[in-house]
Design a protein around this motif. Structure first.
Motif, mmCIF file in Angstrom:
data_model
loop_
_atom_site.group_PDB
_atom_site.id
_atom_site.type_symbol
_atom_site.label_atom_id
_atom_site.label_comp_id
_atom_site.label_asym_id
_atom_site.label_seq_id
_atom_site.Cartn_x
_atom_site.Cartn_y
_atom_site.Cartn_z
ATOM 1 N N GLY A 218 -21.806 33.870 -22.571
ATOM 2 C CA GLY A 218 -21.935 34.919 -21.571
ATOM 3 C C GLY A 218 -21.713 34.380 -20.166
ATOM 4 N N ILE A 219 -21.958 35.245 -19.173
ATOM 5 C CA ILE A 219 -21.709 34.884 -17.767
ATOM 6 C C ILE A 219 -23.034 34.915 -17.005
ATOM 7 N N ASP A 220 -23.336 33.802 -16.343
ATOM 8 C CA ASP A 220 -24.579 33.732 -15.553
ATOM 9 C C ASP A 220 -24.352 34.047 -14.087
ATOM 10 N N VAL A 221 -23.170 33.642 -13.573
ATOM 11 C CA VAL A 221 -22.830 33.957 -12.182
ATOM 12 C C VAL A 221 -21.410 34.508 -12.173
ATOM 13 N N TYR A 222 -21.258 35.720 -11.667
ATOM 14 C CA TYR A 222 -19.904 36.246 -11.442
ATOM 15 C C TYR A 222 -19.725 36.394 -9.943
ATOM 16 N N PHE A 223 -18.827 35.593 -9.385
ATOM 17 C CA PHE A 223 -18.522 35.647 -7.956
ATOM 18 C C PHE A 223 -17.456 36.725 -7.780
ATOM 19 N N ALA A 242 -28.423 37.494 -14.618
ATOM 20 C CA ALA A 242 -27.190 37.011 -13.970
ATOM 21 C C ALA A 242 -27.233 37.351 -12.476
ATOM 22 N N ARG A 243 -26.459 36.583 -11.716
ATOM 23 C CA ARG A 243 -26.333 36.831 -10.276
ATOM 24 C C ARG A 243 -24.866 37.156 -9.957
ATOM 25 N N VAL A 244 -24.674 38.132 -9.077
ATOM 26 C CA VAL A 244 -23.313 38.553 -8.705
ATOM 27 C C VAL A 244 -23.192 38.569 -7.180
ATOM 28 N N PRO A 245 -22.780 37.442 -6.576
ATOM 29 C CA PRO A 245 -22.477 37.482 -5.144
ATOM 30 C C PRO A 245 -21.283 38.415 -4.937
ATOM 31 N N LEU A 246 -21.465 39.448 -4.129
ATOM 32 C CA LEU A 246 -20.411 40.456 -3.920
ATOM 33 C C LEU A 246 -19.688 40.124 -2.624
ATOM 34 N N CYS A 247 -18.565 39.448 -2.780
ATOM 35 C CA CYS A 247 -17.846 38.867 -1.643
ATOM 36 C C CYS A 247 -16.704 39.757 -1.183
ATOM 37 N N LYS A 278 -28.995 40.517 -10.383
ATOM 38 C CA LYS A 278 -29.032 40.600 -8.909
ATOM 39 C C LYS A 278 -27.596 40.616 -8.386
ATOM 40 N N MET A 279 -27.253 41.688 -7.680
ATOM 41 C CA MET A 279 -25.909 41.810 -7.102
ATOM 42 C C MET A 279 -26.087 41.977 -5.600
ATOM 43 N N GLN A 280 -25.522 41.074 -4.830
ATOM 44 C CA GLN A 280 -25.775 41.112 -3.384
ATOM 45 C C GLN A 280 -24.503 40.913 -2.588
#
Ligand SMILES: NC(=O)c1ccc[n+]([C@@H]2O[C@H](COP(=O)([O-])OP(=O)(O)OC[C@H]3O[C@@H](n4cnc5c(N)ncnc54)[C@H](OP(=O)(O)O)[C@@H]3O)[C@@H](O)[C@H]2O)c1
Length: 344
Positions: A218-223, A242-247, A278-280
């Motif tokens: 699976g995916i733990d961090v999706y940038f 999972a964490r999703v930095p929303l760039c 968490k998506m930020q």
């Protein structure tokens, strides 16, 4: 016409794009080179950075930054040489990082200028891996993504200015790095040169299946910097917590309306809730400007040690900036896109 000592060539926003920008949205103009007043410097542009955010500045839709006015010079980060100075802190010959925009010359009172080492062999790196894109990758991944050794980090536009750094920093932190990029050549570069564990062509018909195979745990961090079909493929693979930095959302920058098809907001929110994801979103200098020094020190060390690699896509000539920028939004660039305006 190449850069001259008397004429300031400029690329001006001619009209606002509807959908993808075209050559007609830009026009060129010439004025005489301005003369600095007391407290000012005259800057001669050496390199101009082309970045996806410029698409937003061409539009007058509400955003975090003001649009470029019709008839105004397109904005952009630049590496410039001080040609003349009436400012006590600058001497002719100094090399600075600034925001002169798409033109040969600009006047500055020093606000927002950063002095670079004039002996720097590669000043354009201050627009890429050592500049805003590298900083974006570093803070988004480490501060929001919080990658831990053994986790899987996925990033799209993986051969580009931001994505290439995201994956390499993920590797330095002991993660599995999986890239998504446009085409075989970019994917080969991402794996063979940048050292990612895998890379998938975003245009593959079976992107979701290939991504699942590349991410067996699976995916733990999706940038996130793309959106669209890539996000659709990522969403079911996201792990609990999972964490999703929303760039960025480059697949949508030319959209004129919401996408067709079923409303998937419920699917997104249910996934975020049940998996406690968490998506930020973040805007690099607004949110992290105070940490630039920390980034610069660490990235300079990694570069010097050969632990981070970079690729630049250098286009020659101010007159070619509009075409190069249009190509950026179609994935035609291969690496950090920079326009060389004059020889340094
Ligand atoms: N939040 C912030 O403060 C911040 C700061 C800097 C950058 N960003 C964002 O980060 C992202 C990457 O920026 P960058 O400077 O590193 O650009 P880049 O990756 O060097 O160049 C853009 C790349 O985006 C990909 N792309 C273009 N159109 C696409 C589409 N329709 N669908 C999918 N991919 C597409 C292409 O790569 P492939 O051909 O490989 O797919 C293209 O080469 C952008 O979304 C940008 O807005 C955000």
């Amino acid at each position: 016409m190449p850069q001259s000592n008397t004429v300031n060539r400029r690329i001006i926003l001619n009209s606002r794009p509807v959908g993808a920008p075209t050559a007609e949205n830009f026009r060129s103009g010439e004025i005489v080179v301005p003369v600095p007043s007391a407290g000012q410097v005259l800057l001669r542009t050496l390199y101009l950075s082309l970045d996806p955010y410029m698409r937003g500045r061409m539009s007058d839709a509400p955003s975090y930054a003001a649009p470029v006015a019709i008839g105004a010079v397109m904005v952009g980060s630049t590496i410039s040489r001080v040609e003349a100075s009436r400012h006590p802190a600058y001497q002719p010959g100094d090399v600075v990082l600034g925001y002169s925009g798409w033109q040969d010359y600009a006047i500055s009172d020093g606000t927002g200028l950063t002095m670079l080492d004039a002996r720097m062999t590669h000043p354009s790196l201050a627009l890429g891996v050592l500049g805003m894109p590298g900083f974006t990758a570093y803070m988004g991944l480490l501060d929001i993504g919080q990658p831990k050794a053994g986790e899987t980090v996925v990033v799209a536009a993986a051969s580009g200015a931001v994505g290439s750094v995201v994956g390499q920093v993920a590797k330095l932190k002991g993660c599995r790095a999986v890239g998504i990029a446009g085409g075989v050549d970019k994917c080969r570069f991402v794996v063979n040169e940048l050292g990612f564990d895998a890379c998938i062509d975003r245009r593959s018909a079976d992107l979701p299946r290939q991504l699942a195979v590349a991410c067996p745990k699976g995916i733990d961090v999706y940038f996130e910097s793309v959106g669209g079909a890539v996000f659709d493929a990522v969403l079911p693979l996201l792990n609990v917590s999972a964490r999703v930095p929303l760039c960025g959302l480059i697949a949508h920058y030319n959209d004129t309306s919401l996408p067709q098809g079923p409303d998937r907001l419920g699917l997104l929110t249910r996934t975020l809730l049940t998996k406690r994801i968490k998506m930020q979103g973040f805007i690099i200098f607004d949110d992290y400007g105070h940490r630039y020094g920390e980034f610069y020190q660490q990235m300079s060390a990694w570069l010097a040690e050969g632990r981070i690699k970079y690729r630049e896509d250098i286009v020659d000539g101010l007159e070619n900036a509009p075409d190069a920028f249009i190509g950026l939004l179609e994935g035609k660039n291969f690496g950090k896109l920079v326009v060389r305006i004059a020889q340094d």
